[in-house]
Design a protein around this motif. Sequence first.
Motif, PDB file in Angstrom:
ATOM      1  N   THR A 260       2.582   1.602  -3.627  1.00  0.00           N
ATOM      2  CA  THR A 260       1.473   2.037  -4.494  1.00  0.00           C
ATOM      3  C   THR A 260       0.978   3.413  -4.296  1.00  0.00           C
ATOM      4  O   THR A 260      -0.109   3.992  -5.013  1.00  0.00           O
ATOM      5  CB  THR A 260       0.400   1.095  -4.818  1.00  0.00           C
ATOM      6  OG1 THR A 260      -0.177   0.670  -3.429  1.00  0.00           O
ATOM      7  CG2 THR A 260       0.745  -0.129  -5.318  1.00  0.00           C
TER       8      THR A 260
ATOM      9  N   THR B  69      -4.388   4.348  -7.058  1.00  0.00           N
ATOM     10  CA  THR B  69      -2.965   3.885  -7.524  1.00  0.00           C
ATOM     11  C   THR B  69      -2.851   4.274  -8.956  1.00  0.00           C
ATOM     12  O   THR B  69      -1.810   3.736  -9.502  1.00  0.00           O
ATOM     13  CB  THR B  69      -2.890   2.195  -7.381  1.00  0.00           C
ATOM     14  OG1 THR B  69      -3.852   1.685  -7.870  1.00  0.00           O
ATOM     15  CG2 THR B  69      -2.875   1.906  -5.889  1.00  0.00           C
TER      16      THR B  69
ATOM     17  N   LYS C 184       2.991   6.177 -10.469  1.00  0.00           N
ATOM     18  CA  LYS C 184       1.913   5.656 -10.469  1.00  0.00           C
ATOM     19  C   LYS C 184       1.359   5.046 -12.091  1.00  0.00           C
ATOM     20  O   LYS C 184       0.750   4.049 -12.367  1.00  0.00           O
ATOM     21  CB  LYS C 184       0.569   6.338 -10.067  1.00  0.00           C
ATOM     22  CG  LYS C 184       0.711   6.170  -8.502  1.00  0.00           C
ATOM     23  CD  LYS C 184      -0.243   7.079  -7.934  1.00  0.00           C
ATOM     24  CE  LYS C 184      -0.239   6.988  -6.442  1.00  0.00           C
ATOM     25  NZ  LYS C 184      -1.534   7.749  -5.893  1.00  0.00           N
TER      26      LYS C 184
ATOM     27  N   ARG D 145       0.888  -1.262   0.151  1.00  0.00           N
ATOM     28  CA  ARG D 145      -0.046   0.092  -0.011  1.00  0.00           C
ATOM     29  C   ARG D 145       1.063   1.411   0.133  1.00  0.00           C
ATOM     30  O   ARG D 145       0.456   2.270  -0.686  1.00  0.00           O
ATOM     31  CB  ARG D 145      -0.983  -0.113   1.199  1.00  0.00           C
ATOM     32  CG  ARG D 145      -2.170  -1.011   0.875  1.00  0.00           C
ATOM     33  CD  ARG D 145      -2.824  -1.477   2.132  1.00  0.00           C
ATOM     34  NE  ARG D 145      -3.160  -0.438   3.258  1.00  0.00           N
ATOM     35  CZ  ARG D 145      -4.453  -0.208   3.149  1.00  0.00           C
ATOM     36  NH1 ARG D 145      -5.369  -0.286   2.638  1.00  0.00           N
ATOM     37  NH2 ARG D 145      -4.650   0.879   4.166  1.00  0.00           N
TER      38      ARG D 145
ATOM     39  N   ALA E 122       2.697  -5.164  -8.316  1.00  0.00           N
ATOM     40  CA  ALA E 122       2.782  -5.565  -7.031  1.00  0.00           C
ATOM     41  C   ALA E 122       1.419  -6.104  -6.733  1.00  0.00           C
ATOM     42  O   ALA E 122       0.276  -5.516  -6.787  1.00  0.00           O
ATOM     43  CB  ALA E 122       2.494  -4.122  -6.088  1.00  0.00           C
TER      44      ALA E 122
ATOM     45  N   TYR F  12      -1.327  -2.777  -9.412  1.00  0.00           N
ATOM     46  CA  TYR F  12      -1.745  -3.213  -8.222  1.00  0.00           C
ATOM     47  C   TYR F  12      -2.808  -4.047  -8.032  1.00  0.00           C
ATOM     48  O   TYR F  12      -4.021  -3.683  -8.520  1.00  0.00           O
ATOM     49  CB  TYR F  12      -1.822  -2.150  -7.367  1.00  0.00           C
ATOM     50  CG  TYR F  12      -2.067  -2.512  -5.749  1.00  0.00           C
ATOM     51  CD1 TYR F  12      -1.450  -3.339  -4.862  1.00  0.00           C
ATOM     52  CD2 TYR F  12      -3.085  -1.639  -5.115  1.00  0.00           C
ATOM     53  CE1 TYR F  12      -1.678  -3.596  -3.583  1.00  0.00           C
ATOM     54  CE2 TYR F  12      -3.403  -2.142  -3.685  1.00  0.00           C
ATOM     55  CZ  TYR F  12      -2.775  -2.810  -3.227  1.00  0.00           C
ATOM     56  OH  TYR F  12      -3.153  -3.411  -1.918  1.00  0.00           O
TER      57      TYR F  12
ATOM     58  N   HIS G 257      -7.571   0.479  -4.587  1.00  0.00           N
ATOM     59  CA  HIS G 257      -6.510  -0.063  -5.587  1.00  0.00           C
ATOM     60  C   HIS G 257      -6.641   0.460  -7.103  1.00  0.00           C
ATOM     61  O   HIS G 257      -5.844  -0.127  -7.831  1.00  0.00           O
ATOM     62  CB  HIS G 257      -6.579  -1.591  -5.427  1.00  0.00           C
ATOM     63  CG  HIS G 257      -8.005  -2.177  -5.786  1.00  0.00           C
ATOM     64  ND1 HIS G 257      -8.766  -2.203  -5.051  1.00  0.00           N
ATOM     65  CD2 HIS G 257      -8.476  -2.867  -7.003  1.00  0.00           C
ATOM     66  CE1 HIS G 257      -9.974  -2.848  -5.527  1.00  0.00           C
ATOM     67  NE2 HIS G 257      -9.959  -3.265  -6.848  1.00  0.00           N
TER      68      HIS G 257
ATOM     69  N   ILE H 276       3.148   1.585 -12.419  1.00  0.00           N
ATOM     70  CA  ILE H 276       2.746   0.443 -11.384  1.00  0.00           C
ATOM     71  C   ILE H 276       1.475  -0.168 -11.628  1.00  0.00           C
ATOM     72  O   ILE H 276       0.294   0.408 -11.932  1.00  0.00           O
ATOM     73  CB  ILE H 276       3.152   0.937 -10.078  1.00  0.00           C
ATOM     74  CG1 ILE H 276       3.386  -0.537  -9.319  1.00  0.00           C
ATOM     75  CG2 ILE H 276       1.986   1.626  -9.282  1.00  0.00           C
ATOM     76  CD1 ILE H 276       4.062  -0.105  -7.803  1.00  0.00           C
TER      77      ILE H 276
END
Lengths: 307, 531
Positions: free
Chosen positions: A111, B111, A136, A108, A219, A141, B107, A139
Amino acid sequence: MQDELELIHQMTGPELIRLAEALGVPLTYRHVSRAKIENDLVQALKLHWQTEKGKPVQKLDIPALKISNLHKEFGSKVAVANLDLEVHPGEIVGLVGPNGAGKSTTLRVLTGIIKPTNGQVTVNGYDIRKEPVEAKRRIGYIPERPTCYPSLRVIEYLTFVARIYDVPRINALLRIREFVSRFQLDEFLNSYIGTLSKGNLQRTLLAGIFVREPPFILALDEPIYGLDPRGAWSLKSLLRELRDDGSAILISTHILEVAEALCDRFVIMNHGKVVGTGTIEQLRESNPGATSLEEIFLMLTGGIPEV
Amino acid sequence: MHMSDIKTPFLVRMELRMMFNQFIRTLRAPSMLVFYGITLGGSFIVASVVSSFLDLAPYFSPMIQYIEDNIEKSAIFSVVGLLTVASALGGYFGLGPSQVLESSDEHIMMTAPVRPHQLFLARYLRRIVRKMMYIIIGVIVISPLLQSAHLFALSLMITIVALIFFLEFNYFVGGFCSILRTKVHAVWKSRAAHLILLPIAAVLYVPAMPEYSSNPIFQFGYPSNMVSIIIMESFGVHSIGAPIAALLVVIFIAFFIGFLALTIVVDYDIYEVFAKGRNEEVEATGGISQRIRGQVDFSKTRFKDPMMWIILKDFWSKMRTPVQFWKYVYVVFGVAFGIYLLLVQPLWMTPIPIPSEFAASLTQAFMLVIVLFTQMTVLPSLLAFVDEKDNIYLLRSSPFRSRDIILAKYLFAVVEVSLTSLPLFLLILYFMRIPGAAYLIFLAAPMLLVFSATGIMVGAYVPVFTNDPKNPPVPLAFSFPTINLAIGGLMVWLILLYGKSLEIIVFLPLLTVFFVILFLALSTRAMESFK
């Protein structure tokens, strides 16, 4: 990406029309065979790729993911203590540990969901706090407990993600088709996400991640969660492919068999601290008597229980 | 133009798309459609029926006169000004702008390469569009009552629009305070940092204070005063002929400035606040309640009945939440204070003087107040199942009969609701001195029994309609007060018709028992048909 002809062949009628629009292929015939459209699209795509040839190929920084001296506290509770971790392009690192070890908190933080109390996280060279948007952008997640917007249809979600991550339209259409087929989401494309089963929701979220363009920095928190054996197998083989193509992957999991079969290196956490790190061979050497990751894990996190 | 530059309109479009999809899903789900139809159509019919035999206009004009005679203009400014101060406090201790975030954002959007202000802006616009829809539907549903009160459509629309702008302005004030808290606490960790609230509250309240609200700059330049003037002018209370249209424009400007300003200051801290809020949701145990009872050993209980086990489980789970302890403290002190008022009748707190114009409608008004207040207090009955969240499936799969589960939830809700409503009814009895109040107040008892059963039924139906049992669908949640208000109206009507005959002694208990059994039977049926 899969062979374009094959991808185009798998596309539905509306998808073909959208791709034709994106490629500027005129669809002015009153009657036309599907084979003809597919052929025209392949030709147009070839031309398109030729014009794209000069553009630089994206590569990841080395290390792709760097966590330096990460410390995270919730009130008086230390969730992660002075964690250092690097993930390089072309490797899968397993973050393993018992419940409450700090794995999810680590993911967490990296990210950008929560801030570290101390320490630094860089994603592809960008500091997650100083340049969050750039970090971001790269990445991907998957959380431990996946959820998604229940009022979006699966196809809407996938195009939404493609747009948010600036995936060019042609690439987005091809990639959506590729991962819809790979994760067997065809029959759910027009379903509302709120009506999906746990496994199909997980597949949708995974497809949403891979709609973006590689190489990836991933991730993944318990990515196998909810997937049936076929889905799990498909994901594992995809992750290996991505690693071989230069993506950097960090997986947090409890399923040690999965970790052992998939990961190149391991970071074992307990009570917020790193208690072991290295390849399986290095871990075996430093923990004599242990033969598997499970035994190493148990030795490092409180000892092997006596039967 | 870089792609990220066009993300905000795209995000807004997606938010509206989600709202539209939600609407279409409702239209396509027969059960939801039936619920909406019954709830909204039923409310409209009830409002039409009530307005056909109850002309509200004769009560409305004296009420305006009463307000003008008894309440100073400055007092109205002060009270409305307190709303802004309350919003500031609520925002400071609450979630602030992170309220617009939802669990899936954690999420997906949090993100994603999207800036927090873009997400806030898109979510906020969805929120405001949704609110507007609810208000329009609400106004249409109660339009027969508004017509009966001879409320002019224009006055009403102006009031609603002004109120929306004002309440949203307050929301922005709360948002600012929330952001301020994160900034201040980042550098000043001590509890003394909360003292920053004092100057904020002072700055927000001074323009509304009686000493300053007569100042034209404050009167026509401060949102809480402006909204008071707009509403007063619309209904002719303390009217000075102020230009409503101009004030409406100014309050809109204040709203817009607040919106832009908050959008500008929203940053990544809102993610932190949201994540912390979710963490607290998971670990919502209070220190005091932990200390009261450290550990409960259910194996030592002398009760052998599953119904009692469920009641005990609910009681102790609730006692672990911080609110519950203070709720019981409130009951004890509230009842003591109510009894004190009734026995001593202190001079410093006298009952509300009731104007003679209302003499003809006192009984009706008193009973309607009981209906409304009872409805306010029975919310725990709805939450009896909703608070179980996903554990409802555990409960359902446990070796208990559905009937026992329903009865346990109902009995506990009735006890809980009866206790918490006691102080309120004692205060009503003291403040609203009307002939027969001591008897009429007991009307609350059958209402509590029936309304709690409605709450249990609606709560039990949540997992029938959705697989997310912690979030009741809007039509279901909305049906709870609607059904209760309709039944309350029916009871009031029966009392007005048969109040002086002995038949009411038979009618009312029969009606109560009928509704309680009906709703509990439906609840049991719901338990057996989960989605």
